[in-house]
Design an enzyme around this catalytic site. Structure first.
Site, short mmCIF file in Angstrom:
data_model
loop_
_atom_site.label_atom_id
_atom_site.label_comp_id
_atom_site.label_asym_id
_atom_site.label_seq_id
_atom_site.Cartn_x
_atom_site.Cartn_y
_atom_site.Cartn_z
N CYS A 65 0.95 -1.74 0.10
CA CYS A 65 0.16 0.14 0.02
C CYS A 65 1.03 1.11 -0.09
O CYS A 65 1.61 1.15 0.81
CB CYS A 65 -1.31 -0.13 1.32
N CYS A 72 -0.08 -0.05 10.06
CA CYS A 72 -0.31 -0.34 9.39
C CYS A 72 0.37 -1.41 8.95
O CYS A 72 1.49 -1.48 7.80
CB CYS A 72 -1.31 0.21 8.40
N CYS A 109 -17.52 -9.13 4.42
CA CYS A 109 -16.49 -7.49 4.46
C CYS A 109 -15.43 -8.12 3.99
O CYS A 109 -13.76 -8.78 3.59
CB CYS A 109 -16.06 -7.06 5.90
N CYS A 142 -19.91 -6.12 3.03
CA CYS A 142 -19.43 -5.04 3.08
C CYS A 142 -17.62 -4.83 2.05
O CYS A 142 -17.53 -5.50 1.72
CB CYS A 142 -19.55 -4.84 3.96
#
Length: 402
Positions: A65, A72, A109, A142
């Site tokens: 990312c 994270c 999710c 979701c």
């Protein structure tokens, strides 16, 4: 205690506590902890009975990312030895989702690492949503893809998404200390876009990043104002290789006080016990069920969770029951309000694992930077040996922990 009696009365009336009352919950001594849990438990039972909603995470795209969220394990420059893979195919994601549904999960999710989705990514996720719903009748889906661009929330809803997750994570005043590549206002705007599209909004926080009691109260009050259907509470998993690797600030008692404070401030909202519960609550997890009405089943995005069967045993042993697919999660007044504004479902959504990815999607590549060395802040009672990187489930050849 007069404080707890006042908070119970307010919770049963859906009345907002004062900041001073919320801060007082976080400051209660350990000798009064069971009183705090019992009081918040009355509010939880008023609105949700003894039901526990199960949710299951599918990590559609892991690692690499470009965002720099300090908590994270998938962040820019992370040296955490996590799984890294590009987008799962719709059939792969559907197969992963089926494992969670078979274990009793009511909601799946779908999460992807990155800043936010491109239009092509939205098309890809839309096909995945359709595949999951085709194979798993009645399941709720979701999406958690990061910052949304105009029209993307509408497209996800048209594809069958029921909800969208985007966490505030911490207070507005301290947000810049945790992340610099996007702003707190960006997150708020994305939650509002999801709400405007008729998606059930889910937004929560991460505790244990070195924040003060005032910061915790600030973010929970901000969430109350934003009014999502679901508020996931994550507890930081300090992954080695991230800037917050040494931030061991939580004890089981503090986690319970934080959950109680969230329940008092958000009495009739789905409060989800999310990432980090196994690491920080440990044997006290069953007590947390008296405060929350929703958990994740099995593993998280990049960290191992408790075995799915152990979760089910814990719920039964504590005297709670798994919420069925035919049951509406939220109280009638919230469910009716959501239906009136055109929302797909009245239930809340999923969350990230505490050490997993922040709300993400796809963005331009960036050159990795070395993770900063964090100071040692471990509190007595921390169990660093319990942190385990996920090596199974979606993106691997091994069966999921559901």
């Amino acid at each position: 205690m007069d404080l707890l009696n006042t908070l119970v009365d307010k919770g049963l009336r859906r009345e907002l506590p004062t900041r001073e009352e919320a801060l007082a919950v976080l400051a209660t001594p350990d000798d009064e902890l069971l009183d705090v849990v019992a009081a918040a438990g009355k509010v939880r039972r008023q609105w949700f009975g003894r039901r526990v909603k199960l949710n299951y995470l599918v990590n559609l795209k892991s690692g690499l990312c470009p965002e720099d969220c300090s908590y994270c394990s998938q962040r820019l420059g992370s040296k955490a030895e996590i799984l890294k893979y590009t987008w799962l195919k719709p059939e792969e994601a559907s197969k992963a989702a089926a494992a969670g549904v078979a274990g009793g999960a009511k909601r799946v999710c779908l999460v992807a690492s990155g800043r936010g989705p491109t239009d092509r990514d939205v098309d890809r996720v839309s096909k995945t949503i359709e595949a999951i719903k085709e194979e798993n009748e009645g399941v709720e889906v979701c999406a958690c893809l990061g910052l949304l661009s105009e029209g993307q929330a509408d497209r996800l809803r048209s594809a069958g998404a029921d909800a969208y997750n985007h966490n505030l994570n911490t207070s507005e005043g301290t947000y810049g200390e945790i992340t610099t590549t996007h702003t707190y206002a960006d997150r708020v705007e994305t939650v509002q876009q999801a709400q405007a599209a008729g998606l059930s909004a889910c937004s929560g926080l991460i505790a244990g990043m070195g924040e003060s009691d005032a910061d915790l109260v600030d973010v929970v009050f901000s969430l109350r104002e934003l009014d999502p259907d679901s508020v996931p509470v994550n507890f930081l998993i300090p992954f080695e290789g991230t800037p917050l690797a040494k931030e061991w600030n939580l004890t089981p008692q503090r986690c319970l006080r934080i959950l109680a404070m969230v329940r008092f401030v958000c009495p009739d909202v789905e409060v989800r016990l999310a990432g980090g519960r196994e690491v920080h609550l440990r044997s006290m997890q069953p007590l947390a069920l008296h405060l929350v009405n929703s958990i994740f089943l099995g593993d998280y995005l990049t960290s191992e969770g408790q075995a799915g069967q152990a979760d089910l045993d814990m719920i039964a042993d504590a005297g709670f029951e798994v919420e069925g697919a035919g049951t509406t999660t939220l109280p009638r007044h919230r469910a009716d309000a959501a239906a009136g504004c055109g929302a797909h479902a009245a239930e809340g959504c999923g969350a990230h694992a505490g050490g997993g990815c922040g709300p993400c999607g796809e963005a331009a590549e960036a050159e990795p930077a070395p993770a900063a060395e964090a100071p040692e802040t471990q509190v007595p009672g921390a169990r660093t040996d319990l942190v385990a990187v996920r090596r199974r489930g979606a993106g691997t050849d091994l069966a999921p922990n559901a």
